[in-house]
Scaffold this motif. Structure first.
Motif, PDB file in Angstrom:
ATOM      1  N   ARG A   1      41.205  35.631  35.255  1.00 22.29           N
ATOM      2  CA  ARG A   1      40.457  36.670  34.536  1.00 22.29           C
ATOM      3  C   ARG A   1      39.378  37.296  35.415  1.00 22.29           C
ATOM      4  O   ARG A   1      39.188  38.513  35.398  1.00 22.29           O
ATOM      5  CB  ARG A   1      39.808  36.093  33.286  1.00 22.29           C
ATOM      6  CG  ARG A   1      40.778  35.780  32.197  1.00 22.29           C
ATOM      7  CD  ARG A   1      40.071  35.103  31.045  1.00 22.29           C
ATOM      8  NE  ARG A   1      41.013  34.476  30.147  1.00 22.29           N
ATOM      9  CZ  ARG A   1      41.339  34.973  28.975  1.00 22.29           C
ATOM     10  NH1 ARG A   1      40.789  36.079  28.548  1.00 22.29           N
ATOM     11  NH2 ARG A   1      42.216  34.351  28.220  1.00 22.29           N
ATOM     12  N   LEU A   2      38.685  36.482  36.179  1.00 25.78           N
ATOM     13  CA  LEU A   2      37.646  36.993  37.072  1.00 25.78           C
ATOM     14  C   LEU A   2      38.239  37.943  38.102  1.00 25.78           C
ATOM     15  O   LEU A   2      37.728  39.053  38.320  1.00 25.78           O
ATOM     16  CB  LEU A   2      36.920  35.840  37.760  1.00 25.78           C
ATOM     17  CG  LEU A   2      35.845  36.230  38.759  1.00 25.78           C
ATOM     18  CD1 LEU A   2      34.670  36.866  38.045  1.00 25.78           C
ATOM     19  CD2 LEU A   2      35.410  35.026  39.564  1.00 25.78           C
ATOM     20  N   MET A   3      39.334  37.544  38.733  1.00 32.01           N
ATOM     21  CA  MET A   3      39.959  38.403  39.729  1.00 32.01           C
ATOM     22  C   MET A   3      40.514  39.675  39.097  1.00 32.01           C
ATOM     23  O   MET A   3      40.462  40.748  39.699  1.00 32.01           O
ATOM     24  CB  MET A   3      41.071  37.653  40.470  1.00 32.01           C
ATOM     25  CG  MET A   3      40.563  36.633  41.456  1.00 32.01           C
ATOM     26  SD  MET A   3      39.311  37.262  42.590  1.00 32.01           S
ATOM     27  CE  MET A   3      40.156  38.604  43.356  1.00 32.01           C
TER      28      MET A   3
ATOM     29  N   LEU B   1      40.173  45.319  38.841  1.00 32.51           N
ATOM     30  CA  LEU B   1      40.196  46.474  37.955  1.00 32.51           C
ATOM     31  C   LEU B   1      38.980  47.361  38.190  1.00 32.51           C
ATOM     32  O   LEU B   1      39.096  48.586  38.286  1.00 32.51           O
ATOM     33  CB  LEU B   1      40.253  46.022  36.495  1.00 32.51           C
ATOM     34  CG  LEU B   1      40.367  47.115  35.446  1.00 32.51           C
ATOM     35  CD1 LEU B   1      41.716  47.796  35.544  1.00 32.51           C
ATOM     36  CD2 LEU B   1      40.171  46.527  34.067  1.00 32.51           C
ATOM     37  N   SER B   2      37.813  46.750  38.326  1.00 29.53           N
ATOM     38  CA  SER B   2      36.606  47.544  38.568  1.00 29.53           C
ATOM     39  C   SER B   2      36.635  48.197  39.946  1.00 29.53           C
ATOM     40  O   SER B   2      36.192  49.337  40.100  1.00 29.53           O
ATOM     41  CB  SER B   2      35.352  46.686  38.396  1.00 29.53           C
ATOM     42  OG  SER B   2      35.327  45.658  39.356  1.00 29.53           O
ATOM     43  N   VAL B   3      37.169  47.512  40.943  1.00 31.46           N
ATOM     44  CA  VAL B   3      37.295  48.113  42.276  1.00 31.46           C
ATOM     45  C   VAL B   3      38.229  49.314  42.219  1.00 31.46           C
ATOM     46  O   VAL B   3      37.965  50.358  42.826  1.00 31.46           O
ATOM     47  CB  VAL B   3      37.791  47.067  43.296  1.00 31.46           C
ATOM     48  CG1 VAL B   3      38.274  47.715  44.580  1.00 31.46           C
ATOM     49  CG2 VAL B   3      36.690  46.070  43.595  1.00 31.46           C
ATOM     50  N   GLY B   4      39.312  49.198  41.474  1.00 27.87           N
ATOM     51  CA  GLY B   4      40.235  50.320  41.327  1.00 27.87           C
ATOM     52  C   GLY B   4      39.589  51.512  40.650  1.00 27.87           C
ATOM     53  O   GLY B   4      39.750  52.651  41.082  1.00 27.87           O
TER      54      GLY B   4
ATOM     55  N   ILE C   1      36.916  56.929  40.835  1.00 26.98           N
ATOM     56  CA  ILE C   1      35.793  57.767  40.422  1.00 26.98           C
ATOM     57  C   ILE C   1      34.979  58.270  41.598  1.00 26.98           C
ATOM     58  O   ILE C   1      34.696  59.453  41.725  1.00 26.98           O
ATOM     59  CB  ILE C   1      34.884  56.994  39.442  1.00 26.98           C
ATOM     60  CG1 ILE C   1      35.627  56.748  38.134  1.00 26.98           C
ATOM     61  CG2 ILE C   1      33.593  57.739  39.183  1.00 26.98           C
ATOM     62  CD1 ILE C   1      34.885  55.855  37.170  1.00 26.98           C
ATOM     63  N   ARG C   2      34.606  57.357  42.473  1.00 17.56           N
ATOM     64  CA  ARG C   2      33.636  57.727  43.484  1.00 17.56           C
ATOM     65  C   ARG C   2      34.138  57.585  44.914  1.00 17.56           C
ATOM     66  O   ARG C   2      33.511  58.068  45.847  1.00 17.56           O
ATOM     67  CB  ARG C   2      32.394  56.853  43.300  1.00 17.56           C
ATOM     68  CG  ARG C   2      31.159  57.510  43.783  1.00 17.56           C
ATOM     69  CD  ARG C   2      29.964  56.818  43.238  1.00 17.56           C
ATOM     70  NE  ARG C   2      28.897  56.959  44.213  1.00 17.56           N
ATOM     71  CZ  ARG C   2      27.828  56.249  44.239  1.00 17.56           C
ATOM     72  NH1 ARG C   2      27.658  55.323  43.337  1.00 17.56           N
ATOM     73  NH2 ARG C   2      26.915  56.439  45.143  1.00 17.56           N
TER      74      ARG C   2
ATOM     75  N   ILE D   1      44.383  49.019  40.226  1.00 13.55           N
ATOM     76  CA  ILE D   1      44.472  48.865  38.772  1.00 13.55           C
ATOM     77  C   ILE D   1      45.823  48.263  38.379  1.00 13.55           C
ATOM     78  O   ILE D   1      45.884  47.344  37.554  1.00 13.55           O
ATOM     79  CB  ILE D   1      44.232  50.218  38.075  1.00 13.55           C
ATOM     80  CG1 ILE D   1      42.770  50.617  38.223  1.00 13.55           C
ATOM     81  CG2 ILE D   1      44.616  50.147  36.608  1.00 13.55           C
ATOM     82  CD1 ILE D   1      42.447  52.010  37.742  1.00 13.55           C
ATOM     83  N   CYS D   2      46.899  48.754  38.977  1.00 13.66           N
ATOM     84  CA  CYS D   2      48.223  48.219  38.647  1.00 13.66           C
ATOM     85  C   CYS D   2      48.369  46.764  39.059  1.00 13.66           C
ATOM     86  O   CYS D   2      48.942  45.951  38.319  1.00 13.66           O
ATOM     87  CB  CYS D   2      49.299  49.062  39.320  1.00 13.66           C
ATOM     88  SG  CYS D   2      49.453  50.717  38.630  1.00 13.66           S
TER      89      CYS D   2
END
Length: 99
Positions: free
Chosen positions: A11-13, A18-21, A26-27, A38-39
């Motif tokens: 879950r942590l990974m 997901l947040s890195v994706g 976005i930025r 994300i995938c």
């Protein structure tokens, strides 16, 4: 419900990748890398493991997930938005800088 260290790690990974994706999309101006992160983060959610096991009889071993996590984190720190300097508020020492 049993809490296993592998579920916590997965879950942590999943959330980190997901947040890195999302941040790369976005930025970071790198939509393809963001979508890839994300995938691939979906693989780390425990629900995905259950669905793959029950519906398709596919089981992804933990050592494959660990190797994939290290590879994706290495890509994140060397080729992603963080390595390119898109986040100046995050202190990061690239391989080109010295201490």
């Amino acid at each position: 419900m049993h809490i296993h260290l592998s579920n916590i790690w997965s879950r942590l990974m999943a959330w980190v990748l997901l947040s890195v994706g999302i941040l790369n999309i976005i930025r970071g101006n790198d939509v393809i890398l963001g979508i890839l992160f994300i995938c691939l983060s979906i693989i780390f959610f425990p629900v995905t493991s259950i669905v793959l096991r029950d519906l398709f009889a596919i089981r992804i071993p933990n050592f494959v997930k660990i190797a994939l996590a290290f590879l994706l984190l290495w890509i994140c720190f060397h080729y992603g938005a963080l390595a390119e300097g898109d986040y100046p508020e995050i202190p990061f020492i690239s391989s080109n800088q010295t201490l």
